[in-house]
Design an enzyme around this catalytic site. Sequence first.
Site, short mmCIF file in Angstrom:
data_model
loop_
_atom_site.label_atom_id
_atom_site.label_comp_id
_atom_site.label_asym_id
_atom_site.label_seq_id
_atom_site.Cartn_x
_atom_site.Cartn_y
_atom_site.Cartn_z
N ALA A 171 46.09 103.27 -0.21
CA ALA A 171 47.30 102.45 -0.44
C ALA A 171 47.07 101.70 -1.75
O ALA A 171 46.33 100.73 -1.79
CB ALA A 171 47.51 101.49 0.72
N LYS B 153 36.31 104.33 4.03
CA LYS B 153 35.67 103.20 4.69
C LYS B 153 34.26 103.61 5.05
O LYS B 153 34.06 104.56 5.81
CB LYS B 153 36.47 102.81 5.94
CG LYS B 153 35.98 101.54 6.62
CD LYS B 153 37.02 101.04 7.61
CE LYS B 153 36.63 99.71 8.23
NZ LYS B 153 37.72 99.13 9.02
N ASP C 151 45.09 92.48 15.60
CA ASP C 151 44.74 91.63 14.45
C ASP C 151 45.72 91.86 13.30
O ASP C 151 45.33 92.03 12.15
CB ASP C 151 43.29 91.89 14.00
CG ASP C 151 42.74 90.77 13.12
OD1 ASP C 151 43.33 89.65 13.12
OD2 ASP C 151 41.72 90.99 12.45
N ASP D 176 43.17 98.81 9.48
CA ASP D 176 42.13 98.08 10.19
C ASP D 176 42.35 98.01 11.70
O ASP D 176 42.72 96.98 12.26
CB ASP D 176 41.94 96.66 9.62
CG ASP D 176 40.55 96.13 9.97
OD1 ASP D 176 39.87 96.77 10.82
OD2 ASP D 176 40.14 95.10 9.44
N GLU E 41 46.81 90.64 5.50
CA GLU E 41 45.63 91.30 4.92
C GLU E 41 45.48 92.73 5.44
O GLU E 41 44.84 93.56 4.80
CB GLU E 41 44.33 90.55 5.29
CG GLU E 41 44.15 89.23 4.60
CD GLU E 41 44.75 88.07 5.40
OE1 GLU E 41 45.72 88.30 6.16
OE2 GLU E 41 44.25 86.94 5.25
N GLU F 210 46.98 94.64 -0.63
CA GLU F 210 47.39 93.94 0.59
C GLU F 210 48.71 93.18 0.40
O GLU F 210 48.94 92.60 -0.67
CB GLU F 210 46.32 92.93 0.99
CG GLU F 210 44.98 93.53 1.31
CD GLU F 210 43.90 92.47 1.50
OE1 GLU F 210 44.21 91.26 1.38
OE2 GLU F 210 42.76 92.86 1.77
N SER G 254 31.60 96.87 6.89
CA SER G 254 32.08 98.02 6.14
C SER G 254 32.48 97.67 4.72
O SER G 254 32.73 96.51 4.40
CB SER G 254 33.30 98.63 6.85
OG SER G 254 34.36 97.69 6.84
N SER H 103 32.91 92.81 7.43
CA SER H 103 31.57 92.40 7.86
C SER H 103 30.63 93.59 8.02
O SER H 103 29.43 93.47 7.80
CB SER H 103 31.63 91.60 9.15
OG SER H 103 32.94 91.41 9.59
N1 ADE Z 1 41.52 98.41 1.30
C1 ADE Z 1 41.20 98.60 2.58
N2 ADE Z 1 41.72 99.75 3.01
C2 ADE Z 1 42.39 100.30 1.99
C3 ADE Z 1 43.17 101.47 1.83
N3 ADE Z 1 43.34 102.32 2.83
N4 ADE Z 1 43.74 101.70 0.64
C4 ADE Z 1 43.56 100.82 -0.34
N5 ADE Z 1 42.85 99.71 -0.27
C5 ADE Z 1 42.27 99.44 0.90
#
Ligand code: ADE
Length: 315
Positions: free
Chosen positions: A116, A63, A159, A177, A163, A120, A46, A44
């Site tokens: 990453a 981010k 949370d 997150d 996801e 997810e 970011s 929302s």
């Molecule tokens: N999406 C949200 N955060 C991420 C991350 N750290 N690496 C890859 N995709 C993402």
Amino acid sequence: ADQSLDLLSGRSRANSKSKSRSSSANGRLSADDFEFGDVLGEGSYSTVMHGTHSSTRQEYAIKVLDKGHLKRNNKLHTALAEKNTLVRLGSGHPGIVRLHWAFQDEWSLYFVLDLARNGELQSRISRMGSLSTACARYYAAQLVDALDYMHMRGVIHRDLKPENLLLDDDFRIKVTDFGTGKLIDVPPERATKTFVGTAQYVSPELLEANETSKSSDLWALGCVLYQMIAGRFAFQGLSEYLTWQKIKQLDYTFPDGFDPEAADLVRRLLVRDPLERLGAGPPEDQHSMEALRSHPFFASIRWGTLWDDPAPPLE
Ligand code: ADE
């Protein structure tokens, strides 16, 4: 790359190539030090983007939080809390997304995070329908290990859901997150009152007493383990309200063929009394997660080499 120009409000990066970390105006890192790529995710407040550090070529997930939007909605403090949480977690755990740098400009806050690459866990569950018991065991074990680490440092995630569980190059979990994370004094622990979270993973104590503690993350662990194996939510009503009713009544059933030891573990986590959940223990107990680690479902897990052992094949 076009999106990055938008994000940076048209700031020219024509001369950014010659800029290195140490030669930027104030000697600090800035958005100019990165080449922005694909959007990896959106929240929302970011957008997470692929970013390559121009001089080292190291890749990150960046981010980007919109300061104007945060201010207008009185959410600047949550961004600060997220940063503080990530700083407190540091670089000490392979299962938690690491904050490498944070900086800001006139328009945005930037968190430079571990990338990453395999997305997810949610996408993986959706694509496969459900995960093999071996896979679910491996991810649940990594989640237990990461939770133990963050709880010992006084961080409650609040949370946890597939996801927010990312998969790295080797398909190991990285918890991300911490935007709704909570820092608590360690020890003693006090329950904190605020509503956060996603309907399907919200604990009964949050619904009834508006209280969360470390144990609320254990409830979510039970929900995630159930979902990985069953391929559906443990609690799902036709509306948020009906979902909450089911949570409060502990109204869920296991599908046929659900691994019995996994079911036993889920039953010991989806317990209404937060203090009675497996792994909860008294606040001052730093070893309460041992009870989870020694559950029969994890009998084949080698905890000492958990982060070096390869992920089971995705069937
Ligand atoms: N999406 C949200 N955060 C991420 C991350 N750290 N690496 C890859 N995709 C993402």
